[in-house]
Structure formats: C-alpha cells, structure tokens
Write a protein that holds these residues in place. Structure first.
Motif, PDB file in Angstrom:
ATOM      1  N   LEU A 198      -8.823  -5.204 -12.414  1.00  0.00           N
ATOM      2  CA  LEU A 198      -8.715  -5.627 -11.021  1.00  0.00           C
ATOM      3  C   LEU A 198      -9.386  -4.603 -10.115  1.00  0.00           C
TER       4      LEU A 198
ATOM      5  N   SER B 295      -4.135  -5.429   0.645  1.00  0.00           N
ATOM      6  CA  SER B 295      -5.465  -5.993   0.844  1.00  0.00           C
ATOM      7  C   SER B 295      -5.517  -7.464   0.442  1.00  0.00           C
TER       8      SER B 295
ATOM      9  N   ASP C  95      -4.363   0.617  -0.774  1.00  0.00           N
ATOM     10  CA  ASP C  95      -4.290  -0.597   0.041  1.00  0.00           C
ATOM     11  C   ASP C  95      -3.734  -1.781  -0.758  1.00  0.00           C
ATOM     12  N   PRO C  96      -2.455  -1.726  -1.177  1.00  0.00           N
ATOM     13  CA  PRO C  96      -1.874  -2.837  -1.934  1.00  0.00           C
ATOM     14  C   PRO C  96      -1.687  -4.098  -1.099  1.00  0.00           C
TER      15      PRO C  96
ATOM     16  N   GLU D 207     -10.479   0.832  -6.857  1.00  0.00           N
ATOM     17  CA  GLU D 207     -10.610   0.499  -5.441  1.00  0.00           C
ATOM     18  C   GLU D 207     -11.987   0.884  -4.938  1.00  0.00           C
TER      19      GLU D 207
ATOM     20  N   VAL E 131     -10.070  -3.720  -6.060  1.00  0.00           N
ATOM     21  CA  VAL E 131      -9.542  -4.031  -4.730  1.00  0.00           C
ATOM     22  C   VAL E 131     -10.412  -3.410  -3.657  1.00  0.00           C
TER      23      VAL E 131
ATOM     24  N   PHE F  86     -10.205  -8.860  -3.084  1.00  0.00           N
ATOM     25  CA  PHE F  86     -10.167  -8.274  -4.424  1.00  0.00           C
ATOM     26  C   PHE F  86     -10.855  -9.189  -5.428  1.00  0.00           C
TER      27      PHE F  86
ATOM     28  N   LEU G 228      -2.129 -10.305  -3.640  1.00  0.00           N
ATOM     29  CA  LEU G 228      -2.544  -9.165  -4.471  1.00  0.00           C
ATOM     30  C   LEU G 228      -1.330  -8.432  -5.023  1.00  0.00           C
TER      31      LEU G 228
ATOM     32  N   LEU H 176      -6.638  -0.585 -12.577  1.00  0.00           N
ATOM     33  CA  LEU H 176      -7.065  -0.815 -11.200  1.00  0.00           C
ATOM     34  C   LEU H 176      -8.215   0.093 -10.787  1.00  0.00           C
TER      35      LEU H 176
ATOM     36  N   THR I  34     -10.568  -1.690  -0.335  1.00  0.00           N
ATOM     37  CA  THR I  34      -9.567  -0.932   0.422  1.00  0.00           C
ATOM     38  C   THR I  34     -10.078  -0.505   1.787  1.00  0.00           C
TER      39      THR I  34
ATOM     40  N   HIS J 200     -14.111  -9.493   5.735  1.00  0.00           N
ATOM     41  CA  HIS J 200     -14.327  -8.743   4.505  1.00  0.00           C
ATOM     42  C   HIS J 200     -15.823  -8.589   4.236  1.00  0.00           C
TER      43      HIS J 200
ATOM     44  N   MET K 219      -2.292   2.940  -5.454  1.00  0.00           N
ATOM     45  CA  MET K 219      -3.316   2.286  -4.652  1.00  0.00           C
ATOM     46  C   MET K 219      -3.208   2.743  -3.213  1.00  0.00           C
TER      47      MET K 219
END
Length: 377
Positions: free
Chosen positions: A129, A172, A169-170, A212, A131, A175, A197, A210, A133, A110, A167
């Motif tokens: 939140l 992922s 990339d749920p 990203e 994230v 985050f 996540l 949310l 992606t 990451h 989203m």
C-alpha cells in the motif's frame, strides 16, 4: 471467421493494469478535467477510471457516460438510494479486475502525477500500500482554514497513537494498493464513513507493508467540499469498532450514543413539564418519551444512518415506524426489568438488563423497518 475474431481482438484495448476509483457526488464540472489529468499523468500505462457516483442531482453520472462514449477507459457505477465514500470505494474496487487499484478524489485536490511512482513502488513486490501524505517533508495542505487544519492534525495524531500505525497521514483519501491486499481486508471492512484507508489498514489480517509519498494538497476548482464535522463522528466510530475487534457493529456504537443523548433529553423534558409546568406525572412521562424518541430519530437519521438518510415522504414514514419500534422496545424494557426485579431483587441489574434489551431491539428493528437498505436501480 478466424479473421473476424483476430480483427476483434486487435481492436480490443489492452487490459488495465491500474484502476483509479473515483467516488463522486455533484462533481460534473470536474470529471473531464480529471480524466484529462489522468491521461497526461499515466502516459505509457494501461489504466482505467471507475467513477462511483451516488446519484448526483447535478448529472455527474450522465457527464461521465458522455465521456465514456469517446474513451473506453472511462466507466461509471451509479448508485441509487445509498451514499457513503467508503462503500463507494469498495464497490468501485470490486467492479474492476486490475491488479493495482488507486483511490483519488474527483475534486482535483490530489496530485495525479504521484500515481506513476506509487505504481512503481507496488510493482517492486515489496510494498502492499502506498499513501499520498500531506504531513511529511514535501507535503502540504494548501490554504486550509485554521480550524480544519487543526482538526485534521489532531485526528491524525490520535489515529497514529491509538492504532500504532507508522504513518504520517492515516486520514489520507489518496492511495494505491494491490488487489491482493484489498481482498485480504475486504471481509472485515465496515464500509461506513469517510476514512476508507484507515479501515483497509485496520481490517488487514496481517500488517500491510506501507510506503508514503508526499504531495501538495491543492485547492478545489469547482463545487463544495463534502467534508464536515460529522466526519470526526464517523472516524471515532470506526476506531471504536476496530478496537473491539469488530464484535460490535459500528452503527450500534452510534445508535447507543444517540440513545444516551435521548436519555438526557427525556429527563430534561420531564422536569420542564412535571416540575416547572406542574403537569400530572403520566402526562409529563408521555411528553418526555415522545420528545426523546423524536430526538433520537432525527439524530440517528443524521448520524447513525447518514449514508441512508431519509428525506421527504420517507422521513415521515421513518418517524412513524421508529415510534412503533421504540414503544415496543419500551414495553419489553419494563416487562423484563419487572421480571428480573421479582426474581433477583437487585434493581440496578434489573434496570440495566431491561435497558440493554430495549436498545438492542430498537437498533435491530429500526435497521429493518425504518432505515432498511433500498436496492439501487
């Protein structure tokens, strides 16, 4: 006395505004590099990092403690007797008082440089939140094998279609969220599996706001990936649990599915012994039952209780207790079905009720006696 108190407060580091939770298993070679990368990326930010180590045999926790002696921002939570990425993340989040919490892998895949812009988004007060992606413009999955990339994208599309979460990339594992958002989701988290996540989002009583940010997923430097085909099994269980509103435990879904596999194993074994082997009916039934129970034990140990997997001597003890539990369940199944057939004279419902009682009994008792949760040292 006042002077000493004042000097002590001056030496105390400022409270961390951002906590980075790092679930780890056999990541000794990556720990120092990750801390260095965080120090470079988070310049000017008061931060701490909490490594949650599942008693790695390579000495990951020991290495973190060595580094913590030189850096007060580094902490370790060593768990003994239990494993699991989701539960590790939850315990790490509970171990910090920081108002903002990030989750990042220890394998350096990451992009830690994404943490400051993530924090800026949360500090605006308009986002709950953020994230990282891999699947929006500007993101990538490095040099993944074709099968892994295809499986990841398929799971992602399925999760988005089923949950209606906007989203890319749920799935992922990178985050950042506010503590308030985490605490709202906490009572409903399943804490089983790898997809923390998705669990956090689906467990929130109100929709999370949310955002990203794209990043390039990097190749692992040291060690081996912890991801395997069983992650998809856990992912499917999580979605089933959330779709039923959490009324049925995630583990029960897995236990019941394993039971269906055991039914086919029982029938197949019975046919081999009775029809082909020409053994007496009672002998074939005993052999088929023993084989099916053993099959269910090892499948549940690998799938249902993956985070509490029995090994060594505990494996033999677990097999013995599982047999005792299942034999008792089988007796209950037969007696209940027999009583119902006498009173309502409808064989299908009688058989189904007996089987249901047996499954619930086996699940509950094996959770207590076979895969009982061991306390960490």
């Amino acid at each position: 006395m006042e002077a000493m108190s004042k000097q002590g407060s001056e030496r105390r580091p400022p409270p961390a505004q951002l906590a980075i939770v790092v679930p780890a298993f056999n990541e000794r070679e990556n720990v120092a590099s990750l801390i260095h990368a965080l120090d470079r990326a988070l310049s000017g930010i008061d931060w701490e990092v909490v490594f949650v180590d599942d008693d790695s045999p390579d000495g990951t926790a020991t290495r973190v403690r060595e580094l913590a002696q030189r850096d007060a921002r580094v902490r370790v939570l060593q768990r003994v007797g239990r494993r699991g990425l989701a539960s590790a993340c939850i315990e790490g989040m509970l171990a910090t008082a920081s108002p903002y919490i990030a989750v990042i892998d220890c394998d350096l895949q990451h992009d830690e440089m994404l943490l400051p812009p993530m924090l800026d988004q949360l500090r605006s007060g308009e986002i709950d939140l953020v994230v990282g992606t891999r699947y929006s413009s500007g993101g990538s999955v490095a040099d993944w094998a074709r099968d892994r990339a295809r499986a990841s994208r398929l799971a992602t599309r399925f999760a988005v279609w089923l949950t209606k979460i906007p989203m890319s990339d749920p799935m992922s594992g990178f985050f950042m969220l506010t503590r308030a958002s985490f605490e709202r989701s906490l009572p409903h988290l399943s804490s089983v599996g790898f997809k923390i996540l998705l669990d956090l989002i689906l467990s929130a009583p109100d929709p999370l706001r949310l955002a990203e940010l794209p990043y390039a997923f990097r190749a692992r430097r040291h060690g081996d990936s912890k991801m395997d085909s069983l992650v998809l099994w856990e992912f499917a269980q999580l979605l089933l649990e959330k779709l039923t509103g959490g009324r049925i435990p995630l583990r029960f879904f897995s236990f019941a599915l394993v039971g269906l596999v055991g039914l086919f194993v029982h029938i197949l074994t019975f046919m081999l012994v009775y029809v082909i082997g020409m053994a007496p009916f009672s002998t074939a039934q005993i052999v088929a039952t023993a084989v099916a129970i053993t099959n269910n034990f090892f499948l549940n140990n690998k799938l249902t209780y993956r985070d509490q997997r029995l090994r060594g001597r505990a494996l033999l003890r677990g097999w013995l207790t599982f047999n005792l539990v299942c034999v008792t369940g089988a007796v209950a199944n037969i007696n209940i079905a027999q009583w119902l057939i006498v009173h309502n004279n409808y064989w299908l419902w009688s058989a189904a009720a007996g089987a249901l009682v047996s499954v619930v009994w086996n699940y509950g008792m094996s959770s207590v006696f076979t895969w009982r949760r061991r306390l960490s040292a």
